[in-house]
Design a protein around this motif. Structure first.
Motif, mmCIF file in Angstrom:
data_model
loop_
_atom_site.group_PDB
_atom_site.id
_atom_site.type_symbol
_atom_site.label_atom_id
_atom_site.label_comp_id
_atom_site.label_asym_id
_atom_site.label_seq_id
_atom_site.Cartn_x
_atom_site.Cartn_y
_atom_site.Cartn_z
ATOM 1 N N HIS A 1 -10.226 6.853 5.381
ATOM 2 C CA HIS A 1 -9.686 7.014 6.731
ATOM 3 C C HIS A 1 -8.233 6.543 6.801
ATOM 4 O O HIS A 1 -7.361 7.242 7.321
ATOM 5 C CB HIS A 1 -10.516 6.206 7.744
ATOM 6 N N LEU A 2 -7.982 5.348 6.263
ATOM 7 C CA LEU A 2 -6.640 4.781 6.324
ATOM 8 C C LEU A 2 -5.668 5.556 5.440
ATOM 9 O O LEU A 2 -4.552 5.895 5.867
ATOM 10 C CB LEU A 2 -6.666 3.309 5.899
ATOM 11 N N ALA A 3 -6.087 5.854 4.220
ATOM 12 C CA ALA A 3 -5.209 6.586 3.293
ATOM 13 C C ALA A 3 -4.798 7.931 3.877
ATOM 14 O O ALA A 3 -3.611 8.302 3.847
ATOM 15 C CB ALA A 3 -5.915 6.781 1.954
ATOM 16 N N ALA A 4 -5.756 8.661 4.422
ATOM 17 C CA ALA A 4 -5.458 9.978 4.985
ATOM 18 C C ALA A 4 -4.540 9.863 6.201
ATOM 19 O O ALA A 4 -3.624 10.673 6.382
ATOM 20 C CB ALA A 4 -6.752 10.698 5.362
ATOM 21 N N ALA A 5 -4.773 8.848 7.034
ATOM 22 C CA ALA A 5 -3.966 8.683 8.245
ATOM 23 C C ALA A 5 -2.517 8.357 7.903
ATOM 24 O O ALA A 5 -1.586 8.870 8.543
ATOM 25 C CB ALA A 5 -4.559 7.582 9.121
ATOM 26 N N VAL A 6 -2.309 7.501 6.898
ATOM 27 C CA VAL A 6 -0.942 7.160 6.487
ATOM 28 C C VAL A 6 -0.238 8.396 5.938
ATOM 29 O O VAL A 6 0.918 8.672 6.274
ATOM 30 C CB VAL A 6 -0.946 6.023 5.444
ATOM 31 N N SER A 7 -0.943 9.158 5.101
ATOM 32 C CA SER A 7 -0.333 10.364 4.537
ATOM 33 C C SER A 7 -0.039 11.409 5.616
ATOM 34 O O SER A 7 1.022 12.032 5.614
ATOM 35 C CB SER A 7 -1.241 10.955 3.450
ATOM 36 N N GLU A 8 -0.965 11.582 6.537
ATOM 37 C CA GLU A 8 -0.761 12.533 7.636
ATOM 38 C C GLU A 8 0.464 12.168 8.469
ATOM 39 O O GLU A 8 1.156 13.028 8.995
ATOM 40 C CB GLU A 8 -1.987 12.568 8.550
ATOM 41 N N ALA A 9 0.731 10.843 8.561
ATOM 42 C CA ALA A 9 1.843 10.359 9.381
ATOM 43 C C ALA A 9 3.177 10.397 8.650
ATOM 44 O O ALA A 9 4.203 10.049 9.220
ATOM 45 C CB ALA A 9 1.549 8.951 9.875
ATOM 46 N N GLY A 10 3.157 10.809 7.375
ATOM 47 C CA GLY A 10 4.405 10.958 6.641
ATOM 48 C C GLY A 10 4.650 9.954 5.537
ATOM 49 O O GLY A 10 5.633 10.045 4.806
ATOM 50 N N GLY A 11 3.749 8.977 5.401
ATOM 51 C CA GLY A 11 3.864 8.017 4.313
ATOM 52 C C GLY A 11 3.005 8.445 3.129
ATOM 53 O O GLY A 11 2.611 9.613 3.029
ATOM 54 N N PHE A 12 2.701 7.494 2.241
ATOM 55 C CA PHE A 12 1.852 7.791 1.100
ATOM 56 C C PHE A 12 0.651 6.853 1.138
ATOM 57 O O PHE A 12 0.773 5.655 0.898
ATOM 58 C CB PHE A 12 2.619 7.614 -0.219
ATOM 59 N N GLY A 13 -0.506 7.407 1.494
ATOM 60 C CA GLY A 13 -1.721 6.609 1.576
ATOM 61 C C GLY A 13 -2.348 6.381 0.218
ATOM 62 O O GLY A 13 -2.204 7.201 -0.688
ATOM 63 N N LEU A 14 -3.031 5.258 0.096
ATOM 64 C CA LEU A 14 -3.723 4.922 -1.149
ATOM 65 C C LEU A 14 -5.171 4.564 -0.874
ATOM 66 O O LEU A 14 -5.472 3.860 0.093
ATOM 67 C CB LEU A 14 -3.055 3.723 -1.836
ATOM 68 N N ILE A 15 -6.045 5.030 -1.755
ATOM 69 C CA ILE A 15 -7.433 4.587 -1.768
ATOM 70 C C ILE A 15 -7.533 3.468 -2.788
ATOM 71 O O ILE A 15 -7.144 3.641 -3.944
ATOM 72 C CB ILE A 15 -8.379 5.742 -2.140
ATOM 73 N N GLY A 16 -8.004 2.308 -2.363
ATOM 74 C CA GLY A 16 -8.126 1.169 -3.268
ATOM 75 C C GLY A 16 -9.439 1.227 -4.016
ATOM 76 O O GLY A 16 -10.502 0.983 -3.437
ATOM 77 N N ALA A 17 -9.393 1.553 -5.306
ATOM 78 C CA ALA A 17 -10.629 1.660 -6.090
ATOM 79 C C ALA A 17 -11.289 0.299 -6.280
ATOM 80 O O ALA A 17 -12.519 0.201 -6.325
ATOM 81 C CB ALA A 17 -10.321 2.290 -7.452
ATOM 82 N N ALA A 18 -10.470 -0.759 -6.398
ATOM 83 C CA ALA A 18 -10.988 -2.129 -6.584
ATOM 84 C C ALA A 18 -12.093 -2.142 -7.643
ATOM 85 O O ALA A 18 -11.909 -1.624 -8.729
ATOM 86 C CB ALA A 18 -11.456 -2.696 -5.256
ATOM 87 N N SER A 19 -13.257 -2.676 -7.295
ATOM 88 C CA SER A 19 -14.366 -2.714 -8.258
ATOM 89 C C SER A 19 -15.478 -1.746 -7.872
ATOM 90 O O SER A 19 -16.624 -1.894 -8.301
ATOM 91 C CB SER A 19 -14.933 -4.141 -8.354
ATOM 92 N N ALA A 20 -15.134 -0.743 -7.056
ATOM 93 C CA ALA A 20 -16.137 0.223 -6.601
ATOM 94 C C ALA A 20 -16.659 1.065 -7.765
ATOM 95 O O ALA A 20 -15.920 1.353 -8.712
ATOM 96 C CB ALA A 20 -15.530 1.137 -5.543
ATOM 97 N N PRO A 21 -17.924 1.486 -7.701
ATOM 98 C CA PRO A 21 -18.467 2.381 -8.726
ATOM 99 C C PRO A 21 -17.663 3.683 -8.752
ATOM 100 O O PRO A 21 -17.192 4.151 -7.706
ATOM 101 C CB PRO A 21 -19.905 2.640 -8.250
ATOM 102 N N PRO A 22 -17.494 4.283 -9.933
ATOM 103 C CA PRO A 22 -16.678 5.491 -10.065
ATOM 104 C C PRO A 22 -17.027 6.614 -9.093
ATOM 105 O O PRO A 22 -16.132 7.259 -8.537
ATOM 106 C CB PRO A 22 -16.918 5.911 -11.519
ATOM 107 N N GLU A 23 -18.309 6.859 -8.889
ATOM 108 C CA GLU A 23 -18.690 7.965 -8.014
ATOM 109 C C GLU A 23 -18.337 7.704 -6.554
ATOM 110 O O GLU A 23 -18.116 8.640 -5.786
ATOM 111 C CB GLU A 23 -20.185 8.291 -8.162
ATOM 112 N N ILE A 24 -18.279 6.429 -6.171
ATOM 113 C CA ILE A 24 -17.830 6.091 -4.816
ATOM 114 C C ILE A 24 -16.354 6.423 -4.668
ATOM 115 O O ILE A 24 -15.904 6.939 -3.641
ATOM 116 C CB ILE A 24 -18.077 4.593 -4.516
ATOM 117 N N VAL A 25 -15.576 6.135 -5.722
ATOM 118 C CA VAL A 25 -14.151 6.453 -5.699
ATOM 119 C C VAL A 25 -13.958 7.968 -5.572
ATOM 120 O O VAL A 25 -13.136 8.445 -4.789
ATOM 121 C CB VAL A 25 -13.432 5.928 -6.960
ATOM 122 N N ARG A 26 -14.742 8.728 -6.344
ATOM 123 C CA ARG A 26 -14.655 10.196 -6.268
ATOM 124 C C ARG A 26 -14.991 10.677 -4.845
ATOM 125 O O ARG A 26 -14.320 11.560 -4.293
ATOM 126 C CB ARG A 26 -15.610 10.836 -7.270
#
Length: 307
Positions: free
Chosen positions: A27-52
Motif C-alpha cells: 500500500h505504502l510503496a504504491a502510494a509513494v510511487s503514484e505520487a511521483g516518488g520511488f516506493g519500496l517494499i521492505g522484504a526484511a525477513s519475510a518468506p519469499p512468496e510473501i515478497v512476491r
C-alpha cells in the motif's frame, strides 16, 4: 526537478521511501510511487512468496516504478534476489550486508542496484562492483544505524564516488532535501515521514507517538553490542538500556526485542514494542497522504533551491 536519480529510476521527484520492515508494504510503496516518488517494499525477513505477493499487489495499485529493499542477513535473501528479477522489479536497495554476489544477476536483468552504505569505504566498494547509486545513511536515521552523521557523511561519499548519492538520515522536509543537495546528493531517502502517511498500515498508536514526539525522544539501544538501533523512548528502551549498562549477555538482550517491532507496528504496543523512528520524528507534526507529503516537501525544496 531532474537529477541523475530521477533519470535512473524514471521518477518525477528525487525521493525514495525507506524500505522499513513491517511498514514498507504494497500500500505504502504504491502510494509513494503514484505520487511521483520511488516506493519500496521492505522484504526484511519475510518468506519469499510473501515478497512476491507484495510485489504483485503493488502492481495492481500502480503502473509507476517501485522497488524492493533486501536485508541481506535474511536467510531467504538468495530467493528474494531471484524474485525481483522474475517479477521485473526496476531497482533494489540493500542493507545489512554486501550485495556483491547478486550484482551480475541483477545487472544482466536490468535491475538497478542501490546499496545503503554508512561509510566511504563501502560506497567505493559498491561502485567498483557496479552499483548504480548508493544511499548514504547517517546515524540520525531510524532503525539500524551506523556511526557517522548525515552532515559529515554525505559530502565525503560524494567526493569519493562518481555514481549518484542519495542522502538519508534526519531528512523530513524540504529544508532537509535542499541541505542534502547542497552537500552534493542528487536524491533523498525518507522513512519516518512516510510512517505516518495515510496509506501506511502502521497502527494508529505508532503514528500518534511519532506525531507527538519531541526532539529529545529518540534513543539508541544496542550501543554496547555493536548493533545500534534508533527508536523512540518507552518502557522497553528504558529496561533494555538498564540491562545493557549492567552487562547482561547479548542473547538475553536479543530475546527482549524479539518480535518487538511487529508488536509496535501491527499491535500498537508502543510501551513494550520497538517504535523505530529517526531523530526527525520531532519535526513530523501532522498526518498526510503520500501525495500531500511529496508535494509539500518538494515545494519547500524547490523554493529554497530556486528551481
Amino acid at each position: 526537478m531532474k537529477t541523475r536519480v530521477t533519470e535512473l529510476l524514471q521518477i518525477e521527484y528525487p525521493i525514495i521511501q525507506g524500505g522499513m520492515a513491517w511498514v514498507a508494504e504494497h500500500h505504502l510503496a504504491a502510494a509513494v510511487s503514484e505520487a511521483g516518488g520511488f516506493g519500496l517494499i521492505g522484504a526484511a525477513s519475510a518468506p519469499p512468496e510473501i515478497v512476491r505477493e507484495e510485489i504483485r499487489k503493488a502492481k495492481e495499485l500502480t503502473d509507476k516504478p517501485f522497488g524492493v529493499n533486501i536485508m541481506l542477513l535474511n536467510p531467504n535473501a538468495d530467493e528474494v534476489a531471484k524474485i525481483v528479477v522474475e517479477e521485473g522489479i526496476q531497482a533494489v536497495t540493500t542493507g545489512a550486508g554486501n550485495p556483491e554476489k547478486y550484482m551480475s544477476m541483477w545487472k544482466e536483468a536490468g535491475v538497478k542496484v542501490i546499496p545503503v552504505v554508512a561509510s566511504v569505504a563501502m560506497a567505493k566498494r559498491m561502485e567498483r562492483y557496479g552499483a548504480d547509486a548508493v544511499v548514504a545513511e547517517g546515524m540520525e536515521a531510524g532503525g539500524h544505524i551506523g556511526n557517522q552523521t548525515t552532515m559529515a557523511l554525505i559530502p565525503q561519499i560524494v567526493d569519493a564516488v562518481n555514481i549518484p548519492v542519495i542522502a538519508a538520515g534526519g531528512i523530513g522536509d524540504g529544508r532537509g532535501i535542499a541541505a542534502s543537495f547542497m552537500l552534493g546528493a542528487e536524491g533523498v531517502q525518507m522513512g519516518t515521514r512516510f510512517v505516518v502517511a495515510d496509506e501506511s498500515i502502521v497502527h494508529e498508536n505508532y503514528k500518534n507517538r511519532i506525531v507527538k514526539a519531541k526532539d529529545i525522544d529518540s534513543v539508541v539501544t544496542g550501543q554496547s553490542t555493536g548493533h545500534p538501533v534508533r527508536c523512540l523512548r518507552n518502557q522497553m528502551t528504558k529496561e533494555y538500556i538498564k540491562k545493557e549498562q549492567e552487562g547482561v549477555p547479548f542473547e538475553e538482550l536479543e530475546r527482549m526485542t524479539l518480535g518487538s517491532l511487529r508488536k509496535a507496528v501491527m499491535d500498537g504496543d508502543i510501551l513494550n514494542g520497538t517504535v523505530m523512528a529517526g531523530q526527525i520524528a520531532g519535526l513530523v507534526s501532522k498526518r498526510q497522504s503520500c501525495k500531500e507529503i511529496l508535494q509539500e516537501i518538494m515545494g519547500e525544496a524547490e523554493k529554497l533551491l530556486h528551481c
